[in-house]
Enzyme design. Structure first.
Site, PDB file in Angstrom:
ATOM      1  N   ASP A  19       0.825  -1.208   0.000  1.00  0.00           N
ATOM      2  CA  ASP A  19       0.000   0.000   0.000  1.00  0.00           C
ATOM      3  C   ASP A  19       0.863   1.265   0.000  1.00  0.00           C
ATOM      4  O   ASP A  19       1.958   1.280   0.559  1.00  0.00           O
ATOM      5  CB  ASP A  19      -0.894  -0.003   1.247  1.00  0.00           C
ATOM      6  CG  ASP A  19      -1.999   1.033   1.169  1.00  0.00           C
ATOM      7  OD1 ASP A  19      -2.388   1.413   0.054  1.00  0.00           O
ATOM      8  OD2 ASP A  19      -2.457   1.474   2.237  1.00  0.00           O
ATOM      9  N   HIS A  36       2.564   3.181  -8.911  1.00  0.00           N
ATOM     10  CA  HIS A  36       2.514   1.740  -9.138  1.00  0.00           C
ATOM     11  C   HIS A  36       3.767   1.275  -9.870  1.00  0.00           C
ATOM     12  O   HIS A  36       4.350   0.237  -9.542  1.00  0.00           O
ATOM     13  CB  HIS A  36       1.277   1.371  -9.954  1.00  0.00           C
ATOM     14  CG  HIS A  36      -0.016   1.610  -9.233  1.00  0.00           C
ATOM     15  ND1 HIS A  36      -0.301   1.075  -7.995  1.00  0.00           N
ATOM     16  CD2 HIS A  36      -1.112   2.347  -9.589  1.00  0.00           C
ATOM     17  CE1 HIS A  36      -1.509   1.460  -7.605  1.00  0.00           C
ATOM     18  NE2 HIS A  36      -2.015   2.228  -8.558  1.00  0.00           N
ATOM     19  N   ARG A  70     -11.860   1.711  -9.049  1.00  0.00           N
ATOM     20  CA  ARG A  70     -10.980   2.836  -9.336  1.00  0.00           C
ATOM     21  C   ARG A  70     -11.234   3.371 -10.747  1.00  0.00           C
ATOM     22  O   ARG A  70     -12.002   2.798 -11.514  1.00  0.00           O
ATOM     23  CB  ARG A  70      -9.526   2.406  -9.152  1.00  0.00           C
ATOM     24  CG  ARG A  70      -9.224   2.016  -7.706  1.00  0.00           C
ATOM     25  CD  ARG A  70      -7.757   1.763  -7.467  1.00  0.00           C
ATOM     26  NE  ARG A  70      -7.503   1.462  -6.063  1.00  0.00           N
ATOM     27  CZ  ARG A  70      -6.297   1.281  -5.545  1.00  0.00           C
ATOM     28  NH1 ARG A  70      -5.218   1.374  -6.323  1.00  0.00           N
ATOM     29  NH2 ARG A  70      -6.144   1.016  -4.259  1.00  0.00           N
ATOM     30  N   LEU A 130      11.549 -20.211  -2.981  1.00  0.00           N
ATOM     31  CA  LEU A 130      10.414 -19.429  -2.498  1.00  0.00           C
ATOM     32  C   LEU A 130       9.195 -19.611  -3.398  1.00  0.00           C
ATOM     33  O   LEU A 130       9.308 -19.582  -4.627  1.00  0.00           O
ATOM     34  CB  LEU A 130      10.794 -17.945  -2.485  1.00  0.00           C
ATOM     35  CG  LEU A 130       9.695 -16.949  -2.101  1.00  0.00           C
ATOM     36  CD1 LEU A 130       9.439 -16.993  -0.601  1.00  0.00           C
ATOM     37  CD2 LEU A 130      10.066 -15.536  -2.542  1.00  0.00           C
TER      38      LEU A 130
END
Length: 248
Positions: A19, A36, A70, A130
């Site tokens: 965020d 972004h 949005r 991962l």
């Protein structure tokens, strides 16, 4: 960069709400989409930091089912951006032995984004390092509703027998192959979970950091892990330790 020595155990599964992109950009006189774009470097740094720390699963909130509200321009950018990040970064992540997975709903999501997600999943499916899960078009409440509706259908058709248990419920979630979240992190200083991994985070430890996502780095991840490592996870249990009265 050397990983610090943690005081206790490292979380197996870390979830992050990335965020603060819009606020970071607006504070610099830029549009939200520039924020972004700036967040991509932060994400790659955090992925590498998670690998260094020994985290096994990293799950990030890339686009929620509520983000369709949005502006059309921002939604269009985010769809293109998620697609392009995957296309640009999947070989690099594959080289890091990262397994890429997608958790999200197909309805409304651009087919080209789904294609890139599935290509990345297929390319990295055999990697043993991962597990990096991108939650794209994901919302936890609708995930649970979808799961219940499918359970009802499977019960009617005879595919599911007996009482519903937590273990059975888990198999119907979009994250069915992932363990529960150990550490839940949100950047930007906001202290909400925003409909992210509600079921999976039932006993997670929460850390909210006052750092906007484009400024986030592996050092912030490690700081959150350090907080986690100092906590006593009781999972509902407790130990009775009454203090002795002074003078006794």
């Amino acid at each position: 960069m050397k990983v610090p020595k943690f005081d206790g155990a490292v979380p197996q599964h870390v979830a992050i709400v990335m965020d603060g992109n819009g606020r970071w950009a607006n504070a610099r006189g830029l549009t939200r989409v520039e924020g972004h774009r700036a967040g991509e470097a932060a994400l790659m740094d955090v992925i590498e930091g998670a690998i260094q720390a020994g985290v096994k699963y990293l799950t990030v909130f890339a686009f929620s089912t509520e983000n369709w509200k949005r502006s059309p321009d921002e939604v269009k950018f985010l769809m293109n951006y998620n697609r392009e990040v995957l296309r640009r970064r999947r070989d690099e992540l594959d080289g890091w032995n990262v397994r890429i997975k997608w958790a999200g709903r197909r309805p409304k999501l651009w087919p080209t984004v789904i294609d890139e997600l599935l290509i990345a999943e297929k390319q990295t499916a055999k990697n043993k390092g991962l597990t990096f899960t991108m939650c794209v078009n994901y919302g936890s409440r609708i995930e649970i509703v979808d799961a219940i509706n499918q359970i009802v259908e499977d019960s009617k058709s005879g595919k599911l027998n007996g009482a519903l248990t937590e273990k059975k419920m888990q198999k119907y979630l979009l994250t069915k192959d992932l363990p529960d979240v150990d550490l839940f992190i949100r950047s930007s200083g906001e202290t909400r979970i925003s409909n992210f991994l509600l079921w999976q985070s039932a006993y997670a430890e929460f850390v909210f950091l006052d750092v906007l996502w484009p400024d986030f780095s592996r050092k912030d991840l490690w700081a959150a892990i350090q907080q986690y490592s100092k906590r006593n996870r009781r999972f509902g249990g407790a130990v009775d330790k009454p203090k002795k009265a002074k003078g006794n």
